[in-house]
Scaffold this active site. Structure first.
Site, mmCIF file in Angstrom:
data_model
loop_
_atom_site.group_PDB
_atom_site.id
_atom_site.type_symbol
_atom_site.label_atom_id
_atom_site.label_comp_id
_atom_site.label_asym_id
_atom_site.label_seq_id
_atom_site.Cartn_x
_atom_site.Cartn_y
_atom_site.Cartn_z
ATOM 1 C CG HIS A 182 -5.612 -0.084 -1.973
ATOM 2 N ND1 HIS A 182 -5.912 -1.139 -1.118
ATOM 3 C CD2 HIS A 182 -4.668 0.477 -1.040
ATOM 4 C CE1 HIS A 182 -5.185 -1.146 0.246
ATOM 5 N NE2 HIS A 182 -4.570 -0.067 0.016
ATOM 6 C CB SER A 227 -0.815 -0.190 1.095
ATOM 7 O OG SER A 227 -1.970 0.976 1.068
ATOM 8 C CD GLU A 253 -7.787 -4.061 -1.971
ATOM 9 O OE1 GLU A 253 -8.592 -5.021 -1.679
ATOM 10 O OE2 GLU A 253 -8.325 -2.872 -1.710
#
Length: 306
Positions: A191, A149, A218
């Site tokens: 994401h 992330s 993801e």
């Protein structure tokens, strides 16, 4: 310039672990790190020279819930029989200068950046001895740096740190700044599929056509070796946006707040075992065969680099 001897793993994330999801929601989803346990985290350990005997340092600086995140990583690594796992809760530039922490990253085999807010990573580590040590070891040693992330978004020289997905192709809506600089010539968004961030990446590449845009879904990641060979890992999808063949764009002519036009962007989509050579801008598609839940093997390459 010599190719890095280390390995870089960038991961699209599963849950932000502290940035956009409440603490309560994290606690109610105890299996959110499952994707690491079954695939990507295992691959990180396998790429380390000492395998299960590796010393791992997890950096939770980006997260707003570092203690919870750190404990989850310890449990996940322990399930892979990796027991030498420590957490670095670095919350300021003063913390980053702590001699104990500098010594620990100098001896670690794997360093992993958690998710959260990537601007915290660059603001706290930018220009520090801490970051210099990581870069030197990555370039000169068989050393693994991983980030999920925010940790992935900050890994490159250029970094997206702001921009709403639904307004991304409006001039001025996407903000780009300097990242941690482990890899040049790319910009990373995370994401990617789940939050519809294609517009952010298109805009980033239109304003920097010489870089490759990487959109990580993801449970999707890239293992990058020699600074240029990228292999898709995990079960998710990865989108690459190549702006080197852009014919025309009006991004430099329109006013702030006006929509942007782009002609002739090239897009690739990668899945598990596919490879992409950043130097040659060539893709190798491999066929993956699922043998059981969460376990894949690779078949013959469908095409090779010329």
């Amino acid at each position: 310039m010599n190719s890095p001897k280390g390995k870089l793993v960038i991961i699209g994330g599963a849950v932000d672990m502290g940035s956009n999801v409440s603490v309560l929601e994290h606690i109610m989803q105890p299996h959110y790190i499952k994707f690491f346990e079954k695939g990507i985290l295992r691959r990180i350990i396998n790429e380390s020279a000492k395998k299960e005997g590796s010393s791992v340092e997890v950096i939770t600086t980006a997260s707003q819930i570092p203690e919870l995140v750190g404990n989850e990583y310890i449990k996940a690594f322990n399930q892979l029989n990796v027991t030498h796992v420590n957490i670095l809760h670095i919350k300021s530039r003063e913390d980053a200068a702590n001699p104990e922490y500098l010594d620990r990253i100098s001896r670690a085999d794997v360093v992993m950046f958690s998710g959260g807010d990537q601007l915290r990573l660059t603001a706290i580590f930018g220009g520090t001895q801490f970051l210099q040590i990581l870069k030197k070891r990555y370039n000169q040693e068989n050393f693994v740096i991983a980030g999920t992330s925010a940790g992935a978004a900050a890994a490159s020289t250029h970094m997206i740190y702001r921009g709403q997905s639904n307004e991304a192709l409006i001039k001025g809506e996407v903000q780009i700044t300097a990242g941690l600089g482990f890899i040049d010539s790319v910009i990373v968004d995370t994401h990617f599929v789940q939050r519809g961030r294609i517009g952010r990446l298109l805009y980033a590449v239109a304003t920097n056509p010489g870089i490759l845009g990487i959109g990580l879904g993801e449970d999707a990641g890239l293992l990058i070796t020699e600074g240029c060979m990228m292999e898709a890992i995990g079960s998710g999808l990865i989108m690459l946006v190549d702006g080197t063949n852009i014919v025309e764009t009006n991004v430099y002519d329109v006013e702030i707040g006006d929509p942007v036009s782009i002609e002739n962007l090239k897009v690739h989509v990668m899945s598990i075992f596919d490879k992409y050579d950043l130097d040659q801008h060539k893709m190798i598609i491999k066929k993956a065969v699922k043998v059981e839940e969460g376990v894949f093997i690779t078949a013959q390459d469908s095409n090779d680099l010329q």
